[in-house]
Motif scaffolding. Structure first.
Motif, PDB file in Angstrom:
ATOM      1  N   ARG A 343       1.049  -1.219  -0.004  1.00 47.02           N
ATOM      2  CA  ARG A 343      -0.021   0.087  -0.066  1.00 47.02           C
ATOM      3  C   ARG A 343       0.921   1.313   0.116  1.00 47.02           C
ATOM      4  N   HIS A 344       2.147   1.187   0.491  1.00 48.44           N
ATOM      5  CA  HIS A 344       2.859   2.438   0.752  1.00 48.44           C
ATOM      6  C   HIS A 344       3.557   2.553  -0.582  1.00 48.44           C
ATOM      7  N   PRO A 345       3.743   4.270  -0.899  1.00 47.49           N
ATOM      8  CA  PRO A 345       4.389   4.367  -2.282  1.00 47.49           C
ATOM      9  C   PRO A 345       5.805   3.917  -2.114  1.00 47.49           C
ATOM     10  N   LYS A 346       6.285   3.673  -3.465  1.00 48.98           N
ATOM     11  CA  LYS A 346       7.581   2.964  -3.573  1.00 48.98           C
ATOM     12  C   LYS A 346       8.479   3.971  -4.289  1.00 48.98           C
ATOM     13  N   SER A 347       9.917   3.927  -3.806  1.00 49.59           N
ATOM     14  CA  SER A 347      10.873   4.430  -4.476  1.00 49.59           C
ATOM     15  C   SER A 347      11.718   3.409  -5.224  1.00 49.59           C
ATOM     16  N   ILE A 348      11.964   3.465  -6.509  1.00 47.82           N
ATOM     17  CA  ILE A 348      12.448   2.184  -7.382  1.00 47.82           C
ATOM     18  C   ILE A 348      11.442   1.246  -7.127  1.00 47.82           C
ATOM     19  N   ASP A 349      11.702  -0.062  -6.586  1.00 49.50           N
ATOM     20  CA  ASP A 349      10.610  -1.045  -6.446  1.00 49.50           C
ATOM     21  C   ASP A 349      10.916  -1.180  -4.886  1.00 49.50           C
ATOM     22  N   VAL A 350      11.258  -0.215  -4.072  1.00 48.78           N
ATOM     23  CA  VAL A 350      11.370  -0.391  -2.606  1.00 48.78           C
ATOM     24  C   VAL A 350      10.086   0.249  -2.060  1.00 48.78           C
ATOM     25  N   PRO A 351       9.331  -0.192  -1.167  1.00 47.36           N
ATOM     26  CA  PRO A 351       8.369   0.776  -0.242  1.00 47.36           C
ATOM     27  C   PRO A 351       9.171   1.897   0.260  1.00 47.36           C
ATOM     28  N   SER A 352       8.725   3.115   0.306  1.00 42.60           N
ATOM     29  CA  SER A 352       9.535   4.217   0.783  1.00 42.60           C
ATOM     30  C   SER A 352       9.838   4.040   2.325  1.00 42.60           C
ATOM     31  N   TRP A 353       8.839   3.521   3.028  1.00 44.10           N
ATOM     32  CA  TRP A 353       9.208   3.353   4.352  1.00 44.10           C
ATOM     33  C   TRP A 353      10.423   2.625   4.871  1.00 44.10           C
ATOM     34  N   LEU A 354      10.401   1.363   3.782  1.00 44.88           N
ATOM     35  CA  LEU A 354      11.649   0.309   3.938  1.00 44.88           C
ATOM     36  C   LEU A 354      13.095   1.108   3.610  1.00 44.88           C
ATOM     37  N   TRP A 355      12.944   2.006   2.477  1.00 43.96           N
ATOM     38  CA  TRP A 355      14.089   2.480   2.014  1.00 43.96           C
ATOM     39  C   TRP A 355      14.511   3.566   3.032  1.00 43.96           C
TER      40      TRP A 355
END
Length: 382
Positions: A343-355
């Motif tokens: 559900r969370h937006p992605k930076s490249i193919d990684v969820p933004s919260w994770l990156w």
């Protein structure tokens, strides 16, 4: 000194720092997952080949001292940080770190969406993991005793790693190992299970890494008597004090009050083959966990990684952790958790919260590592 060797060792040795950060992660959009048992200290060194009583070997989460009923995001993020530090130690560029995190979450989601069912093709073992896995398959009791005890004679050598016990400690071990629960813990051959008993051959305090500092840690060498089919049967039992976990738990989660029972319950849920080899007990008024050490139990030693191998390892380890989580969820929970992760937006193919969390944690641990090294240098000079 061990934590000052490299930043990856520092990350492994300071789970409290990570958990303190995670405990305030509500403001960082970290997704909240279902109430399941998590590893609590899910770094690269805590995943590896694991044997069971039937000599079957699988790659599993293999250390659950910090296990609690908590947010599965904790394990995902802890593993992502560990892999990012491993990439740094291999002098891999930042772009590769981003791809590693991408592959980690990809493998994790693949396992959760699939469930714990694995026919062996869902996640292929990378070359370096395949090497470690085959090494585990080849290992024998002789290998274990030569590695842990320095020789194959039925004694525990005193020295740097093993220290003598007090008479009070020896007596307490003899009493504990005379119980039926401990007798059942040690793998007994069916033909002598009803009449065999476990006899303590030798025991010593085990100075084993940071986990034994200030806590009870013992190695006990036992013999099955009478021996099956005339062959001597020795087993090595690890006794480890169960300490209070630092990993944040869900507030309303119901967990055993005994830390040893908590560890065994968590192991049984996360890695059933491991839980079956563990026993919660009391020794000298300490809450301890007994675990039979098998030859197949190994840590992966990846060394310096190439970019391609690092990405494959991240995907595979993400799958292993996802499988450990998924085996505790029903179909509806797994589907909801996958939706929440996506559900969370992605930076490249990684969820933004994770990156963004990995970037923040990497900077935090790098700074703390350098300060740790400065203090160690001053103390050693003094």
């Amino acid at each position: 000194m061990k934590m000052a060797k490299c930043v990856q060792a520092f990350v492994r040795g300071s789970p409290e720092r990570f958990s303190e950060w995670f405990d305030t992660a509500a403001n960082r959009n970290v997704p909240v997952g279902p109430q399941i048992w998590i590893c609590g200290d899910c770094h690269v060194g805590n995943i590896g080949p694991l044997g069971d009583a039937s000599q079957h070997v699988s790659v599993e989460v293999r250390d659950v001292d910090q296990t609690v009923i908590g947010n599965p995001s904790h394990d995902v993020l802890r593993l992502a940080l560990s892999l990012a530090m491993a990439a740094r130690e291999s002098d891999l560029p930042g772009v590769t770190t981003a791809r590693i995190v991408e592959q980690l979450i990809s493998g994790y989601v693949a396992a959760v969406s699939r469930g714990h069912r694995d026919d062996g093709t869902a996640a292929r073992k990378p070359e370096s993991i395949q090497f470690g896995f085959k090494r585990a398959l080849r290992r024998t009791w002789k290998d274990l005793f030569e590695e842990r005890l320095e020789d194959t004679s039925p004694t525990i050598p005193r020295g740097v790693h093993f220290w003598p016990l007090l008479q009070e400690e020896k007596s307490a071990i003899e009493t504990l190992f005379a119980t039926e629960d401990v007798r059942k813990l040690v793998a007994l051959p069916p033909e002598c299970a009803e009449v065999a008993r476990v006899r303590v051959v030798d025991a010593a305090f085990w100075r084993k890494g940071c986990s034994s500092l200030g806590r009870l840690r013992m190695a006990v060498l036992v013999r099955i008597d009478p021996p099956p089919k005339g062959k001597e049967k020795l087993s090595l039992i690890d006794i480890k004090e169960a300490a209070k976990p630092c990993a944040p738990r869900y507030e309303l989660a119901q967990m055993p009050r005994s830390n040893a029972e908590r560890v065994v319950r968590g192991a049984t849920s996360i890695t059933p083959p491991l839980g079956a080899r563990m026993l919660a007990a009391r020794l000298l008024d300490h809450s301890v966990v007994l675990r039979e050490v098998l030859p197949q139990d190994l840590k992966f030693d990846f060394g310096r990684l190439s970019q391609d191998e690092a990405r494959k390892i991240a995907h595979y380890l993400g799958f292993i952790v996802g499988r450990a989580h998924a085996r505790q969820m029903g179909d509806s929970e797994r589907e909801a958790w996958c939706r929440e992760l996506g559900r969370h937006p992605k930076s490249i193919d990684v969820p933004s919260w994770l990156w963004t969390s990995v970037v923040e944690l990497a900077a935090l641990h790098e700074a703390a590592y350098l300060e740790h090294c400065r203090r160690y240098a001053l103390e050693s000079r003094g």
